[in-house]
Design a protein around this motif. Structure first.
Motif, PDB file in Angstrom:
ATOM      1  N   SER A  16     -14.076  34.620 -15.256  1.00 16.31           N
ATOM      2  CA  SER A  16     -13.514  33.757 -14.209  1.00 16.31           C
ATOM      3  C   SER A  16     -14.463  33.637 -13.018  1.00 16.31           C
ATOM      4  CB  SER A  16     -12.156  34.293 -13.751  1.00 16.31           C
ATOM      5  OG  SER A  16     -11.226  34.303 -14.810  1.00 16.31           O
ATOM      6  N   ILE A  17     -15.080  34.748 -12.631  1.00 20.96           N
ATOM      7  CA  ILE A  17     -16.023  34.724 -11.513  1.00 20.96           C
ATOM      8  C   ILE A  17     -17.236  33.851 -11.849  1.00 20.96           C
ATOM      9  CG2 ILE A  17     -17.613  36.129 -10.140  1.00 20.96           C
ATOM     10  CD1 ILE A  17     -15.592  38.416 -10.337  1.00 20.96           C
ATOM     11  N   ALA A  18     -17.762  34.009 -13.058  1.00 15.55           N
ATOM     12  CA  ALA A  18     -18.921  33.218 -13.471  1.00 15.55           C
ATOM     13  C   ALA A  18     -18.591  31.724 -13.509  1.00 15.55           C
ATOM     14  CB  ALA A  18     -19.413  33.687 -14.838  1.00 15.55           C
ATOM     15  N   LEU A  19     -17.426  31.386 -14.065  1.00 13.13           N
ATOM     16  CA  LEU A  19     -17.027  29.979 -14.143  1.00 13.13           C
ATOM     17  C   LEU A  19     -16.720  29.405 -12.766  1.00 13.13           C
ATOM     18  CD1 LEU A  19     -14.777  30.069 -17.344  1.00 13.13           C
ATOM     19  CD2 LEU A  19     -17.003  28.952 -17.095  1.00 13.13           C
ATOM     20  N   TYR A  20     -16.156  30.231 -11.893  1.00 11.55           N
ATOM     21  CA  TYR A  20     -15.891  29.785 -10.523  1.00 11.55           C
ATOM     22  C   TYR A  20     -17.201  29.431  -9.821  1.00 11.55           C
ATOM     23  CZ  TYR A  20     -14.243  29.822  -5.688  1.00 11.55           C
ATOM     24  OH  TYR A  20     -13.955  29.471  -4.389  1.00 11.55           O
ATOM     25  N   ALA A  21     -18.208  30.301  -9.979  1.00 13.57           N
ATOM     26  CA  ALA A  21     -19.509  30.041  -9.358  1.00 13.57           C
ATOM     27  C   ALA A  21     -20.147  28.768  -9.920  1.00 13.57           C
ATOM     28  CB  ALA A  21     -20.435  31.237  -9.575  1.00 13.57           C
ATOM     29  N   LEU A  22     -20.066  28.588 -11.238  1.00 10.47           N
ATOM     30  CA  LEU A  22     -20.611  27.388 -11.873  1.00 10.47           C
ATOM     31  C   LEU A  22     -19.882  26.139 -11.397  1.00 10.47           C
ATOM     32  CD1 LEU A  22     -22.540  26.213 -14.014  1.00 10.47           C
ATOM     33  CD2 LEU A  22     -20.733  26.572 -15.706  1.00 10.47           C
ATOM     34  N   ASN A  23     -18.565  26.248 -11.288  1.00  8.16           N
ATOM     35  CA  ASN A  23     -17.754  25.123 -10.828  1.00  8.16           C
ATOM     36  C   ASN A  23     -18.097  24.760  -9.385  1.00  8.16           C
ATOM     37  OD1 ASN A  23     -15.138  23.602 -11.862  1.00  8.16           O
ATOM     38  ND2 ASN A  23     -14.843  23.987  -9.693  1.00  8.16           N
ATOM     39  N   LEU A  25     -20.935  25.284  -7.874  1.00  5.57           N
ATOM     40  CA  LEU A  25     -22.253  24.658  -7.897  1.00  5.57           C
ATOM     41  C   LEU A  25     -22.146  23.179  -8.262  1.00  5.57           C
ATOM     42  CD1 LEU A  25     -25.345  24.920  -7.757  1.00  5.57           C
ATOM     43  CD2 LEU A  25     -25.315  25.582 -10.176  1.00  5.57           C
ATOM     44  N   GLY A  26     -21.268  22.875  -9.212  1.00  8.69           N
ATOM     45  CA  GLY A  26     -21.071  21.484  -9.605  1.00  8.69           C
ATOM     46  C   GLY A  26     -20.499  20.641  -8.476  1.00  8.69           C
ATOM     47  N   THR A 241     -14.207  22.617 -16.583  1.00  2.00           N
ATOM     48  CA  THR A 241     -15.474  22.616 -15.848  1.00  2.00           C
ATOM     49  C   THR A 241     -16.549  21.884 -16.642  1.00  2.00           C
ATOM     50  OG1 THR A 241     -14.960  24.690 -14.713  1.00  2.00           O
ATOM     51  CG2 THR A 241     -17.274  24.086 -14.854  1.00  2.00           C
ATOM     52  N   ALA A 242     -16.547  22.096 -17.974  1.00  2.00           N
ATOM     53  CA  ALA A 242     -17.491  21.370 -18.830  1.00  2.00           C
ATOM     54  C   ALA A 242     -17.254  19.865 -18.727  1.00  2.00           C
ATOM     55  CB  ALA A 242     -17.340  21.834 -20.277  1.00  2.00           C
ATOM     56  N   PHE A 244     -16.005  18.306 -16.156  1.00  2.00           N
ATOM     57  CA  PHE A 244     -16.498  17.900 -14.834  1.00  2.00           C
ATOM     58  C   PHE A 244     -17.989  17.588 -14.895  1.00  2.00           C
ATOM     59  CE2 PHE A 244     -18.580  19.074 -10.864  1.00  2.00           C
ATOM     60  CZ  PHE A 244     -17.886  18.313  -9.939  1.00  2.00           C
ATOM     61  N   PHE A 245     -18.758  18.454 -15.554  1.00  2.00           N
ATOM     62  CA  PHE A 245     -20.202  18.236 -15.639  1.00  2.00           C
ATOM     63  C   PHE A 245     -20.535  17.047 -16.539  1.00  2.00           C
ATOM     64  CE2 PHE A 245     -20.510  22.551 -13.923  1.00  2.00           C
ATOM     65  CZ  PHE A 245     -21.579  22.410 -13.042  1.00  2.00           C
ATOM     66  N   VAL A 246     -19.745  16.835 -17.587  1.00  3.58           N
ATOM     67  CA  VAL A 246     -19.964  15.665 -18.454  1.00  3.58           C
ATOM     68  C   VAL A 246     -19.755  14.382 -17.665  1.00  3.58           C
ATOM     69  CG1 VAL A 246     -19.045  14.371 -20.423  1.00  3.58           C
ATOM     70  CG2 VAL A 246     -19.428  16.826 -20.623  1.00  3.58           C
ATOM     71  N   LEU A 247     -18.677  14.329 -16.891  1.00  2.00           N
ATOM     72  CA  LEU A 247     -18.391  13.123 -16.111  1.00  2.00           C
ATOM     73  C   LEU A 247     -19.393  12.938 -14.973  1.00  2.00           C
ATOM     74  CD1 LEU A 247     -14.486  13.297 -15.967  1.00  2.00           C
ATOM     75  CD2 LEU A 247     -15.948  12.019 -17.541  1.00  2.00           C
ATOM     76  N   PHE A 248     -19.834  14.055 -14.408  1.00  5.17           N
ATOM     77  CA  PHE A 248     -20.892  13.998 -13.396  1.00  5.17           C
ATOM     78  C   PHE A 248     -22.172  13.455 -14.033  1.00  5.17           C
ATOM     79  CE2 PHE A 248     -23.447  16.695 -10.117  1.00  5.17           C
ATOM     80  CZ  PHE A 248     -23.873  15.531  -9.502  1.00  5.17           C
ATOM     81  N   GLY A 249     -22.462  13.916 -15.252  1.00  5.00           N
ATOM     82  CA  GLY A 249     -23.631  13.417 -15.974  1.00  5.00           C
ATOM     83  C   GLY A 249     -23.522  11.932 -16.263  1.00  5.00           C
ATOM     84  N   MET A 250     -22.317  11.471 -16.599  1.00  9.06           N
ATOM     85  CA  MET A 250     -22.111  10.048 -16.827  1.00  9.06           C
ATOM     86  C   MET A 250     -22.372   9.267 -15.555  1.00  9.06           C
ATOM     87  SD  MET A 250     -18.704   8.018 -18.159  1.00  9.06           S
ATOM     88  CE  MET A 250     -17.711   8.535 -16.755  1.00  9.06           C
ATOM     89  N   LYS A 251     -21.900   9.773 -14.444  1.00  8.72           N
ATOM     90  CA  LYS A 251     -22.100   9.105 -13.160  1.00  8.72           C
ATOM     91  C   LYS A 251     -23.593   8.990 -12.838  1.00  8.72           C
ATOM     92  CE  LYS A 251     -20.546   9.378  -8.358  1.00  8.72           C
ATOM     93  NZ  LYS A 251     -19.770   8.125  -8.399  1.00  8.72           N
TER      94      LYS A 251
END
Length: 332
Positions: A16-23, A25-26, A241-242, A244-251
């Motif tokens: 959870s901590i690792a994913l929170y940090a990654l999220n 960052l996104g 979160t994945a 989120f990054f996919v949609l960010f990548g699309m943008k």
């Protein structure tokens, strides 16, 4: 007892901590991208577009779910029902934002592939968010009943929680499958049939397929989390979160496509200026490629094709004229 002791998987806290940090960052990266693209260009009005707000809502909702799980792991004596209510609220918020974002990105593709579905989907967009949000109400009531040690009210809320969660899940999955089928069909038509389409719609379909598959898997993990282990819930949130990054990548990809178009247009203008200077000396004849570009541009605006393309099918004409306001807004 309303608060039953729970033994949690040891992997939950570090994951959870690792994913929170990654999220986080996104989210920061998205803010920086939006600021660089809009604010610096003096287009502040486009900073808070519906697409940007929905994407940020997804990122922030995931972050709050991670925070709730981390809190529960660090303070296991906390009221579990209150934490579950918080997670339910932000889980529903994420689902609503994703449903609305999916409609925004997939509307043009659906209009092209299945025009008959558009009216039904527009109605679904007016009702689906409310159906998804229903699951939060019994969670909050159950948390209050738990705090007041009202066993009777708490027991009444249990089946209602399950029913509303299932209903919201069915609606979300149904919409996801509509988008998935639409995107896959669109990609197949482009690759197998060689349909002429705008590059933006093709990228939306490709990224949309990936994000929709992740969303369906996330719902499956969420069910496992309810039935078996909180670790599955964290895994489901990891998939959000994945997404989120996919949609960010699309943008970002749509932005790059637009920059390429602007660069090509500027190159044509520069060539036209050079050609114009030569034409002044040779009689002022208009460059052929510029005249062709003007004709094609005019034909796109009017919805027709130039005379030398008159044999092209009506279906292809529609595809050429498919660059819509929704896709233009998505690049904002």
């Amino acid at each position: 007892m309303l608060n039953e002791p729970v033994v949690y998987n040891k992997l939950i806290l570090p994951l959870s901590i690792a994913l929170y940090a990654l999220n986080a960052l996104g989210i920061i990266s998205l803010f920086c991208f939006m600021a660089q693209r809009e604010v610096i260009k003096a287009q502040q009005a486009k900073f808070w577009t519906s697409f940007n707000i929905q994407l940020l809502a997804m990122g922030l909702s995931s972050a709050m779910i991670y925070a709730a799980v981390i809190w529960l792991m660090i303070y296991p004596s906390s009221n579990q029902r209150n934490v579950e209510a918080v997670m339910s609220f932000f889980g529903a918020s994420w689902q609503i934002a994703f449903v609305l974002y999916s409609w925004g990105r997939g509307k043009s593709v659906i209009s092209l592939n299945s025009p008959s579905l558009v009216q039904g989907m527009e109605l679904a967009m007016k009702t689906a968010p409310f159906i998804i949000a229903l699951q939060v109400i019994p969670r909050i009531i159950a948390a209050i009943a738990n705090s007041l040690e009202n066993t009777e009210l708490f027991q009444i809320m249990v089946p209602i929680q399950i029913g509303t969660a299932i209903l919201g899940g069915i609606v979300a999955v149904a919409l996801d499958f509509v988008y998935l089928i639409t995107f896959v069909r669109f990609i197949w038509r482009v690759s197998a049939l060689g349909d002429v389409v705008d590059d933006h719609l093709l990228k939306v379909s490709q990224f949309g397929t990936c994000s929709t598959v992740c969303a369906i898997c996330a719902l499956a993990f969420l069910v496992m989390g309810v039935l078996r282990d909180l670790l599955y819930t964290v895994a489901a949130c990891g998939l959000t979160t994945a997404i989120f990054f996919v949609l960010f990548g699309m943008k970002y990809r749509l932005h790059r496509l637009e920059l390429t178009k602007e660069t090509n247009a500027q190159s044509q203008i520069d060539e036209a200026r050079k050609e114009g200077i030569i034409n002044i000396e040779t009689g002022g004849k208009r460059p052929d490629f510029l005249q062709s570009a003007k004709n094609l541009s005019s034909s796109r605006q009017s919805g027709s094709l130039p005379s030398h393309m008159g044999s092209t099918s009506h279906h292809t004409q529609n595809n050429i004229n498919i660059y819509t306001k929704e896709i233009e807004d998505m690049m904002a």
